[in-house]
Design a protein around this motif. Structure first.
Motif, PDB file in Angstrom:
ATOM      1  N   VAL A  17     -70.142 113.016  29.361  1.00  0.00           N
ATOM      2  CA  VAL A  17     -70.413 113.375  30.753  1.00  0.00           C
ATOM      3  C   VAL A  17     -70.553 112.084  31.571  1.00  0.00           C
ATOM      4  O   VAL A  17     -71.214 111.139  31.136  1.00  0.00           O
ATOM      5  CB  VAL A  17     -71.715 114.193  30.867  1.00  0.00           C
ATOM      6  CG1 VAL A  17     -72.059 114.460  32.322  1.00  0.00           C
ATOM      7  CG2 VAL A  17     -71.583 115.493  30.103  1.00  0.00           C
ATOM      8  N   MET A  18     -69.921 112.060  32.718  1.00  0.00           N
ATOM      9  CA  MET A  18     -70.056 110.901  33.609  1.00  0.00           C
ATOM     10  C   MET A  18     -70.511 111.364  34.976  1.00  0.00           C
ATOM     11  O   MET A  18     -69.881 112.237  35.578  1.00  0.00           O
ATOM     12  CB  MET A  18     -68.707 110.198  33.757  1.00  0.00           C
ATOM     13  CG  MET A  18     -68.575 108.965  32.885  1.00  0.00           C
ATOM     14  SD  MET A  18     -66.885 108.374  32.892  1.00  0.00           S
ATOM     15  CE  MET A  18     -66.838 107.459  34.399  1.00  0.00           C
ATOM     16  N   ILE A  19     -71.615 110.779  35.431  1.00  0.00           N
ATOM     17  CA  ILE A  19     -72.167 111.207  36.721  1.00  0.00           C
ATOM     18  C   ILE A  19     -72.389 109.977  37.601  1.00  0.00           C
ATOM     19  O   ILE A  19     -72.899 108.954  37.138  1.00  0.00           O
ATOM     20  CB  ILE A  19     -73.512 111.943  36.534  1.00  0.00           C
ATOM     21  CG1 ILE A  19     -73.335 113.190  35.643  1.00  0.00           C
ATOM     22  CG2 ILE A  19     -74.111 112.343  37.884  1.00  0.00           C
ATOM     23  CD1 ILE A  19     -74.636 113.789  35.168  1.00  0.00           C
ATOM     24  N   GLY A  20     -72.005 110.090  38.838  1.00  0.00           N
ATOM     25  CA  GLY A  20     -72.313 109.058  39.835  1.00  0.00           C
ATOM     26  C   GLY A  20     -72.960 109.727  41.040  1.00  0.00           C
ATOM     27  O   GLY A  20     -72.696 110.900  41.309  1.00  0.00           O
ATOM     28  N   LEU A  21     -73.804 109.008  41.721  1.00  0.00           N
ATOM     29  CA  LEU A  21     -74.504 109.603  42.859  1.00  0.00           C
ATOM     30  C   LEU A  21     -74.207 108.861  44.163  1.00  0.00           C
ATOM     31  O   LEU A  21     -73.995 107.648  44.161  1.00  0.00           O
ATOM     32  CB  LEU A  21     -76.026 109.565  42.627  1.00  0.00           C
ATOM     33  CG  LEU A  21     -76.587 110.298  41.415  1.00  0.00           C
ATOM     34  CD1 LEU A  21     -78.106 110.124  41.382  1.00  0.00           C
ATOM     35  CD2 LEU A  21     -76.233 111.784  41.440  1.00  0.00           C
ATOM     36  N   GLU A  22     -74.203 109.626  45.237  1.00  0.00           N
ATOM     37  CA  GLU A  22     -74.218 109.050  46.579  1.00  0.00           C
ATOM     38  C   GLU A  22     -75.482 109.569  47.250  1.00  0.00           C
ATOM     39  O   GLU A  22     -75.609 110.758  47.475  1.00  0.00           O
ATOM     40  CB  GLU A  22     -72.980 109.493  47.375  1.00  0.00           C
ATOM     41  CG  GLU A  22     -71.688 108.931  46.817  1.00  0.00           C
ATOM     42  CD  GLU A  22     -70.442 109.554  47.425  1.00  0.00           C
ATOM     43  OE1 GLU A  22     -70.547 110.184  48.504  1.00  0.00           O
ATOM     44  OE2 GLU A  22     -69.375 109.416  46.821  1.00  0.00           O
ATOM     45  N   ASN A  77     -71.164 113.224  41.861  1.00  0.00           N
ATOM     46  CA  ASN A  77     -69.829 113.317  41.259  1.00  0.00           C
ATOM     47  C   ASN A  77     -70.014 113.504  39.768  1.00  0.00           C
ATOM     48  O   ASN A  77     -70.731 112.736  39.140  1.00  0.00           O
ATOM     49  CB  ASN A  77     -69.049 112.025  41.486  1.00  0.00           C
ATOM     50  CG  ASN A  77     -68.688 111.868  42.942  1.00  0.00           C
ATOM     51  OD1 ASN A  77     -67.993 112.706  43.490  1.00  0.00           O
ATOM     52  ND2 ASN A  77     -69.183 110.815  43.555  1.00  0.00           N
ATOM     53  N   VAL A  78     -69.350 114.493  39.205  1.00  0.00           N
ATOM     54  CA  VAL A  78     -69.521 114.714  37.774  1.00  0.00           C
ATOM     55  C   VAL A  78     -68.174 115.062  37.140  1.00  0.00           C
ATOM     56  O   VAL A  78     -67.381 115.813  37.696  1.00  0.00           O
ATOM     57  CB  VAL A  78     -70.599 115.805  37.500  1.00  0.00           C
ATOM     58  CG1 VAL A  78     -70.292 117.082  38.239  1.00  0.00           C
ATOM     59  CG2 VAL A  78     -70.745 116.077  36.022  1.00  0.00           C
ATOM     60  N   GLY A  96     -61.441 115.969  32.163  1.00  0.00           N
ATOM     61  CA  GLY A  96     -61.431 116.759  33.397  1.00  0.00           C
ATOM     62  C   GLY A  96     -61.400 115.879  34.621  1.00  0.00           C
ATOM     63  O   GLY A  96     -61.703 114.694  34.556  1.00  0.00           O
ATOM     64  N   GLU A  97     -61.030 116.476  35.736  1.00  0.00           N
ATOM     65  CA  GLU A  97     -61.040 115.739  37.005  1.00  0.00           C
ATOM     66  C   GLU A  97     -62.473 115.640  37.510  1.00  0.00           C
ATOM     67  O   GLU A  97     -63.359 116.395  37.104  1.00  0.00           O
ATOM     68  CB  GLU A  97     -60.189 116.484  38.045  1.00  0.00           C
ATOM     69  CG  GLU A  97     -58.698 116.427  37.768  1.00  0.00           C
ATOM     70  CD  GLU A  97     -58.049 115.163  38.316  1.00  0.00           C
ATOM     71  OE1 GLU A  97     -58.757 114.367  38.976  1.00  0.00           O
ATOM     72  OE2 GLU A  97     -56.847 114.976  38.075  1.00  0.00           O
ATOM     73  N   ARG A  98     -62.663 114.750  38.465  1.00  0.00           N
ATOM     74  CA  ARG A  98     -63.984 114.530  39.031  1.00  0.00           C
ATOM     75  C   ARG A  98     -64.287 115.609  40.078  1.00  0.00           C
ATOM     76  O   ARG A  98     -63.436 115.917  40.924  1.00  0.00           O
ATOM     77  CB  ARG A  98     -63.979 113.165  39.695  1.00  0.00           C
ATOM     78  CG  ARG A  98     -65.275 112.657  40.193  1.00  0.00           C
ATOM     79  CD  ARG A  98     -65.105 111.164  40.475  1.00  0.00           C
ATOM     80  NE  ARG A  98     -64.088 110.946  41.506  1.00  0.00           N
ATOM     81  CZ  ARG A  98     -64.390 110.696  42.779  1.00  0.00           C
ATOM     82  NH1 ARG A  98     -65.637 110.620  43.150  1.00  0.00           N
ATOM     83  NH2 ARG A  98     -63.427 110.511  43.660  1.00  0.00           N
ATOM     84  N   VAL A  99     -65.456 116.192  39.977  1.00  0.00           N
ATOM     85  CA  VAL A  99     -65.860 117.223  40.938  1.00  0.00           C
ATOM     86  C   VAL A  99     -67.037 116.687  41.740  1.00  0.00           C
ATOM     87  O   VAL A  99     -67.957 116.086  41.188  1.00  0.00           O
ATOM     88  CB  VAL A  99     -66.262 118.523  40.214  1.00  0.00           C
ATOM     89  CG1 VAL A  99     -66.855 119.534  41.188  1.00  0.00           C
ATOM     90  CG2 VAL A  99     -65.061 119.118  39.485  1.00  0.00           C
ATOM     91  N   GLU A 100     -66.981 116.885  43.045  1.00  0.00           N
ATOM     92  CA  GLU A 100     -68.070 116.405  43.877  1.00  0.00           C
ATOM     93  C   GLU A 100     -68.907 117.589  44.364  1.00  0.00           C
ATOM     94  O   GLU A 100     -68.354 118.531  44.935  1.00  0.00           O
ATOM     95  CB  GLU A 100     -67.524 115.626  45.076  1.00  0.00           C
ATOM     96  CG  GLU A 100     -68.637 115.011  45.910  1.00  0.00           C
ATOM     97  CD  GLU A 100     -68.132 114.121  47.049  1.00  0.00           C
ATOM     98  OE1 GLU A 100     -68.860 113.210  47.442  1.00  0.00           O
ATOM     99  OE2 GLU A 100     -67.007 114.370  47.537  1.00  0.00           O
ATOM    100  N   VAL A 101     -70.199 117.533  44.094  1.00  0.00           N
ATOM    101  CA  VAL A 101     -71.101 118.560  44.627  1.00  0.00           C
ATOM    102  C   VAL A 101     -71.823 117.923  45.805  1.00  0.00           C
ATOM    103  O   VAL A 101     -72.517 116.917  45.648  1.00  0.00           O
ATOM    104  CB  VAL A 101     -72.114 119.048  43.576  1.00  0.00           C
ATOM    105  CG1 VAL A 101     -72.909 120.217  44.127  1.00  0.00           C
ATOM    106  CG2 VAL A 101     -71.403 119.437  42.290  1.00  0.00           C
TER     107      VAL A 101
END
Lengths: 99, 448, 467
Positions: free
Chosen positions: C3-8, C194-195, C200-205
Motif C-alpha cells: 500500500v502506498m499513501i501520500g497526503l496533501e 492519494n492511495v 493499481g492506479e492512484r486514487v485520490e480521496v
C-alpha cells in the motif's frame, strides 16, 4: 515529433470542453482553420534562441508588494454582495449542482 | 482645454449651462457615431468632462467591457483612474465603445455596435479604444478620454481619428478597476485632441495605488510642464523594420514629422530592431494566455448575464458562455487556452515570456543611444467596414505589428497626427524608455 | 502488502485578513457572504494583493518541517471551472513552491515532505436536496473564499492508514505550536489522500475533514481496491469523495479532461523575493517546537520522557495548561502525574480537549492543593477529578458540597452498619493490616453513593472501630 504549430479539430473540441464554450461542429471547423493560419504565422518564434534567457513575467520587475495583515473592521454599508445577481437564496449565492 | 481651464479659474463660467451643453453634445456624438455604450444618467457634477472606456469600472454606471456577458453589470466601485479624475473635477459623460474585452484592432468586434470614424462614417475608428478616440476627435467641448491599451489599443484609434493617444509606462497608472484583458500588459492611458490634453489627463490619473500590486511607487508628476520643451539635441532612432509593408503615403508623412523635429534641433538615425517580427506572435501568446484565464470568471453566477439555475455546472456555465461571448472572444479563449495547456505551454507560453525578455533587452540597448524611437502608428489608413470582413484573423493580428513590441515591454508611447491622406488621418508613434513620458510629451507637442 | 499513501494537507492559516484582501477571515457567527468584497468574489476590475503575514506563516511551517525555502517565488493561476471558485481559477503556487524537501519524523517513521505552498481557500458549498453527487442545486458562501491555506504535500511514504493518523496528529501539534494554526478560531485542516495498491492506479480521496476520517477513508479505499484486484477488475485513476456519514468513498465521475489546469503566472501579483534578513527574522521569531518542548520539560521540570511526551503531544494547549499549573505549584512531577494519569483520562473519556473543557489551571491547582494539604486522599481525589471535569465546579466547592450531602448522623449510621457486617476486616485491622481501613472506607463510600468525604469517613471509622 509533435508539430506544436498545428491544431486539429479534436484539440479544439477538447478546449471547447475545458473552457466551457459549447462550440458547434461548424464553429470547431471554422476556428481550427483560423487558428492553424494564425499558428503558422507564429511558427517563426522557433527561430529565436532562448537558451539562458529568463522568462519576463512583467515588462519591468515587480517585487514584494505586500499587504499588512489587518482586517477591515467596518464594512461599507452600501456593499451588498448579492446585489448584482438574481440567483440567490437567503444570504447565499445560488449556483448549479455539481453532477 | 487650456482655455477652458483658464475660464474656470477666472470664474468666467456658468457650470450648470456648461454641463448641460456637454451632455447634449455627447448625446449627439453618440447618435451620430455610436461612440458610447452607456451614457451617464444622473446629472453629473464637475468642471472637466471625461469619457471612460467601457472596460474601466465606474461606480453606479453600467460597465460591460463591450461584452454581452456583462450586459447587466453595474460596478460597486470606481477604478482608481476614474476616482482620481473625479477628485480633479472630472465628471463622467459616458462609457465609450470598444472591441469586446479589447479584442480587436478596428473596434468592429463590438457587442453594442461599432463606432464610426468621424472623418468618414464608412470607415472604422481603430481599436480597441475606438469610442474613446471618436469622442476625443468629435467633441466640441473640452474633454479627456480615459482609454486603455494592451497591444496598441490607444495608438491605433488615435492614428485613425487624428487624435493624440498617450500610453504610459506599465504600472504608472493603477489598473485597479480595469476589467483585465492581459494583466501584464494592460495600461490605462488617455486620448485627447492635442498633446496638452493628453499630458493633462496623464498628470491627473497617474500615481501610486496600493490597490494594484503592479502600481509603481512614485509620486504624482506634472506632464503638462513638458509641453513645448526644447527638443534640441534629442536623438531619435528610426527602426527600418517598422516601415516594412507600410502604406507609402503614411511612410512619407512620418518622415515629414521626423524632418520637422530635425528642423527644431533633434537628430535622427536609422537603425535596426532585429527581433521586431517576433513581437506580435509573442504578444498574442502571452496576452491570450492571460486573457483566457481572466475570462474564466464569467459564468452566469454572482454577476453578469444569467439564467435560471438548471443542469450541472458544466452545462450551466457552458450555456452562459456560449451566449455571452462573441466570435472573437471565443477564438481568443481557444488560442489562449491552447497556449497554456500542459504539453504545449513550454513551446508557447514560456517561450513567449523568454522572447519578451529578449525584446525588452533589445529596446533597452536602443534607449541607451536614443531618447525616442519613431515609427508609423499604423501600417494602413483607416479601412472601410466592408474591407474588414475580408481579412482573416491572421491578417488582422498582423495589423498590430507596429504597436505590439512597446506594449509587450511596457514602454510609453504617444501617437500624434502626422498629416492627412485624402482627408484621412495618419499618425506617428514615438516610443521612449520606461518612465520617460516627459520626453514624449515634448516631442509630441513639437510635432503639432 | 504494497500500500502506498501520500497526503496533501490543507491548513487554514492564523491571520486576521484573507490572503489577497482585507476581509476578516474569522467567519464565526457571520452570515453567509458577510466576509466578502469585490476581490474575494472575483468581481471584474478587482485585483488581489498578497498578505505578508501569510507568506511568513508559510516560511515558519517550512522551517519547522526542515524544508528548503525558495528565495524567489511567484503565484500561479490554476484554471478550472467550479462553483466554489470565484474566478474559476485558484491562485496557488505551481513551478516554484514556497518550500521543498522537508522531513517530519513520527517516532521511527520518517515522512518526507515534497513541498509546502500557499494558496487561497475556495468557497463553502451547500448541496441542496442531496449530497455532492445528487443535489438539485448548490448554494455558495464565499466567506471562506480567499482564506490563506498552506498546502503540505508528503511523498507517498505511508504504508498504512494508521501511520497517516499519527503523522497528522504530530503535524497539527507542530502547526499549533508555531502559532500558524489556531483551532480555537475554528480553523480547519482538510486532507486529500492519494492511495494505491500494487498493480493499481492512484486514487485520490478529496476533502476529508478530521484525522479519524482520513484513517476511515483510507481503510475503506484499500478494501475497495483490494476487492477490485481480487475480482481482476481495473483500479481506475480517479478522484473520489469521502462520505462521512457512511464512512465510504464515492466516485465523483470527474472527466479526465478536467485535470488540464493550464497554469500561468498570475500577472496581477509581484514576484516574492525572500532575502537573508527576512529569513533571519522569521528564524529568530520561530516559536518552540514540540520536540524542543519535550526536551525542555525533561530538563526544566525533571519529568520523564514519557510524561513530557504525553503532555506536549496531546495538544499544545494541554502543554500550556500544564505549564500554567506549574507556575503556582512547586511540584511539577506531581502536577504531571495527576494531569496525565487522571485529568487527561477523564477528558479523553468525554472526548474533550482541555481547551473545550470546563477545567482551568486555577481549579486544577486548587485540586492538587487539597491533596497536598491532606484534605483529599488519593482514592477520593480520583473520584473528585472526574466530577470536576464533568461539572466544572471548583474542587474546593465540590469537597465542601460532598461533606454536606450526607449528615454526620447518617454517616455514623452507615459506618455502624458496615462495621457490623465486616467483623473480619476489623480483626485484620486490629492485627495491624492498615489497608483494611481503606477497604472499609471504600465500602462506606459505596453505601453513600460516593456522596461522602473519605477523610471524614476515615476519622469516624477509627473513632467508631470496636476496640
Amino acid at each position: 515529433m509533435k508539430d506544436y504549430w498545428k491544431i486539429d479539430e479534436d484539440l479544439v473540441r477538447h478546449i471547447s470542453l475545458i473552457s466551457k464554450l459549447n462550440l458547434t461542429n461548424e464553429e470547431m471547423t471554422g476556428y481550427s482553420k483560423d487558428l492553424n493560419d494564425v499558428l503558422e504565422s507564429f511558427r517563426i518564434l522557433e527561430e529565436v534562441d532562448i537558451t539562458g534567457v529568463d522568462a519576463a513575467f512583467h515588462p519591468l520587475s515587480v517585487e514584494n508588494a505586500f499587504r499588512e495583515d489587518t482586517a477591515s473592521k467596518e464594512k461599507d454599508n452600501a456593499w451588498d454582495p448579492l446585489s448584482a445577481t438574481e440567483n440567490k437564496e437567503g444570504d447565499y449565492y445560488k449556483g448549479p449542482k455539481i453532477i | 482645454m487650456k482655455e477652458h481651464l483658464e475660464r474656470v479659474k477666472a470664474q468666467d463660467f456658468d457650470n450648470g449651462e456648461f454641463i448641460e451643453k456637454v451632455m447634449q453634445s455627447a448625446s449627439n456624438i453618440s447618435n451620430e457615431y455610436s461612440a458610447f455604450i452607456t451614457m451617464a444618467k444622473d446629472k453629473p457634477n464637475g468642471i472637466l468632462p471625461i469619457s471612460v472606456k467601457d472596460n474601466i469600472c465606474t461606480k453606479g454606471i453600467r460597465t460591460t467591457a463591450g461584452s454581452k456577458i456583462l450586459d447587466t453589470y453595474v460596478p460597486p466601485f470606481d477604478a482608481t483612474a476614474v476616482s482620481k479624475a473625479k477628485a480633479s473635477g472630472g465628471f463622467v459623460i459616458g462609457k465609450t465603445a470598444m472591441d469586446e474585452f479589447g479584442f480587436g484592432t478596428f473596434s468592429t468586434n463590438c457587442a453594442y455596435g461599432a463606432p464610426k470614424n468621424p472623418h468618414n462614417k464608412e470607415r472604422v475608428c481603430g481599436g480597441s479604444s475606438g469610442g474613446a478616440a471618436c469622442v476625443a476627435y468629435a467633441a466640441d467641448f473640452p474633454h479627456i478620454a480615459i482609454a486603455q491599451s494592451t497591444g496598441g489599443s490607444i495608438t491605433a484609434p488615435a492614428a485613425f481619428t487624428g487624435t493624440v493617444g498617450l500610453t504610459p509606462t506599465y504600472g504608472l497608472v493603477s489598473r485597479w478597476g480595469l476589467i483585465d484583458y492581459a494583466n501584464s500588459m494592460d495600461r490605462i492611458g488617455v486620448i485627447g485632441k492635442c498633446s496638452y490634453d493628453a499630458a493633462l489627463g496623464l498628470s491627473i490619473i497617474s500615481g501610486y495605488d496600493p490597490l494594484d500590486s503592479t502600481s509603481m511607487n512614485r509620486g504624482a508628476t506634472d506632464y503638462v510642464k513638458s509641453i513645448g520643451n526644447d527638443v534640441k539635441g534629442m536623438k531619435i532612432g528610426v527602426p527600418k523594420e517598422y516601415f516594412d509593408g507600410v502604406d507609402k503615403d503614411i511612410t512619407e508623412n512620418v518622415w515629414k514629422s521626423i524632418k520637422l523635429l530635425e528642423s527644431m534641433g533633434a537628430t535622427y538615425e536609422e537603425f535596426s530592431l532585429k527581433l521586431t517580427k517576433y513581437a506580435t506572435p509573442a504578444y498574442y501568446i502571452i496576452a491570450l494566455s492571460e486573457a483566457s484565464t481572466n475570462l474564466a470568471k464569467f459564468c452566469g453566477i454572482r454577476y453578469g448575464i444569467e439564467k435560471q439555475i438548471s443542469g450541472n455546472y458544466d452545462e450551466y456555465f457552458s450555456a452562459i458562455r456560449e451566449l455571452g461571448f462573441g466570435t472573437e472572444a471565443k477564438r481568443r479563449i481557444i488560442l489562449g487556452t491552447y497556449a497554456r495547456m500542459s504539453g504545449y505551454r513550454d513551446a508557447y507560453y514560456i517561450r513567449a515570456l523568454k522572447i519578451r525578455g529578449k525584446i525588452i533587452s533589445e529596446f533597452k540597448a536602443a534607449f541607451k543611444r536614443y531618447d525616442s524611437i519613431a515609427t508609423p502608428s499604423m501600417p494602413i489608413l483607416p479601412p472601410k467596414f466592408s474591407e474588414i470582413n475580408s481579412l482573416t484573423p491572421a491578417q488582422t493580428y498582423s495589423m498590430d505589428r507596429l504597436t505590439t513590441a512597446p506594449n509587450l515591454c511596457g514602454f510609453p508611447t504617444i501617437s500624434v497626427p502626422a498629416g492627412t491622406i485624402n482627408g484621412l488621418p495618419s499618425g506617428i508613434q514615438l516610443i521612449a524608455d520606461h518612465l520617460n513620458e516627459n520626453k514624449l510629451v515634448a516631442l509630441a507637442s513639437a510635432c503639432e | 502488502m504494497g500500500v502506498m499513501i501520500g497526503l496533501e494537507v490543507h491548513c487554514q492559516l492564523n491571520t486576521d485578513s484573507k490572503l489577497f484582501c482585507s476581509d476578516s477571515q474569522d467567519h464565526r457567527g457571520k452570515r453567509p457572504n458577510e466576509n466578502t468584497c469585490p476581490i474575494c468574489l472575483g468581481f471584474p476590475g478587482s485585483k488581489p494583493k498578497i498578505s505578508k503575514k501569510a507568506i511568513e506563516h508559510g516560511m515558519t511551517i517550512a522551517l519547522a518541517l526542515n524544508c528548503n525555502i525558495s528565495r524567489t517565488m511567484f503565484f500561479s493561476r490554476k484554471t478550472y471551472f467550479y462553483p466554489d471558485m470565484s474566478k474559476n481559477y485558484q491562485i496557488t503556487q505551481y513551478e516554484v513552491p514556497l518550500a521543498t524537501e522537508g522531513l517530519l519524523s513520527v517516532g521511527d517513521l520518517k515522512i518526507r515532505i515534497r513541498r509546502v505552498h500557499i494558496e487561497e481557500d475556495p468557497a463553502r458549498l451547500v448541496h441542496v436536496g442531496g449530497d455532492i453527487t445528487n443535489s438539485e442545486y448548490t448554494l455558495m458562501d464565499y466567506n471562506r473564499s480567499g482564506v490563506p491555506l498552506a498546502e503540505i504535500v508528503t511523498e507517498p511514504d505511508f504504508t498504512s492508514p494508521k501511520q497517516t493518523r499519527a503523522f497528522l496528529e504530530k503535524l497539527m501539534n507542530m502547526l499549533e505550536h508555531t502559532g500558524v494554526y489556531d483551532p480555537g478560531k475554528e480553523a480547519t485542516i482538510r486532507v486529500d489522500a492519494n492511495v494505491s495498491i500494487d498493480g493499481g492506479e492512484r486514487v485520490e480521496v478529496k476533502n476529508i475533514t478530521g484525522f479519524e476520517n482520513v484513517e476511515k477513508a483510507l481503510n475503506y479505499e484499500i478494501i475497495r481496491q483490494n476487492s477490485l484486484k481480487r475480482s481482476q477488475m481495473k483500479i481506475a485513476r480517479e478522484t473520489r469523495h469521502f462520505d462521512a456519514t457512511t464512512s465510504t468513498t464515492k466516485s465523483l465521475r470527474k472527466k479526465e479532461y478536467e485535470d488540464d489546469y493550464g497554469y500561468i503566472f498570475d500577472p496581477d501579483l509581484p514576484m516574492v523575493r525572500i532575502d537573508d534578513e527576512w529569513l533571519a527574522k522569521i528564524k529568530r521569531l520561530m516559536p518552540e517546537l514540540p520536540d524542543q518542548r519535550v526536551a525542555r520539560f525533561v530538563s526544566q521540570y525533571g519529568l520523564t520522557e514519557y510524561y513530557a511526551g504525553v503532555i506536549v503531544y496531546t495538544d499544545k494547549r494541554f502543554a500550556d495548561f500544564y505549564e500554567e499549573c506549574c507556575r503556582s505549584n512547586g511540584h511539577p512531577d506531581i502536577v504531571a502525574k495527576w494531569a496525565v494519569n487522571y485529568l487527561l483520562k477523564s477528558l479523553n473519556w468525554r472526548s474533550e480537549k482541555i481547551s473545550d473543557s470546563k477545567v482551568t489551571p486555577k481549579g486544577f491547582v486548587e485540586f492538587l492543593a487539597l491533596i497536598e494539604n491532606g484534605k483529599l486522599n488519593e482514592r477520593f481525589a480520583k473520584e473528585l477529578i472526574k466530577e470536576y471535569v464533568d461539572t466544572g465546579v471548583s474542587p474546593g466547592e465540590l469537597l465542601y458540597k460532598t461533606k454536606l450531602n450526607i449528615s454526620e448522623e447518617d454517616l455514623r449510621d452507615i459506618i455502624a452498619k458496615v462495621l457490623k457486617e465486616n467483623g473480619r476486616a476489623i480483626e485484620d485491622y486490629r492485627s495491624g493490616r492498615k489497608e483494611s481501613l481503606q477497604f472499609l472506607i471504600g465500602l462506606v463510600l459505596k453505601e453513600t453513593k460516593k456522596q461522602s468525604n473519605p477523610n471524614e469517613i476515615s476519622k469516624l471509622l477509627t473513632e467508631m472501630m470496636p476496640r
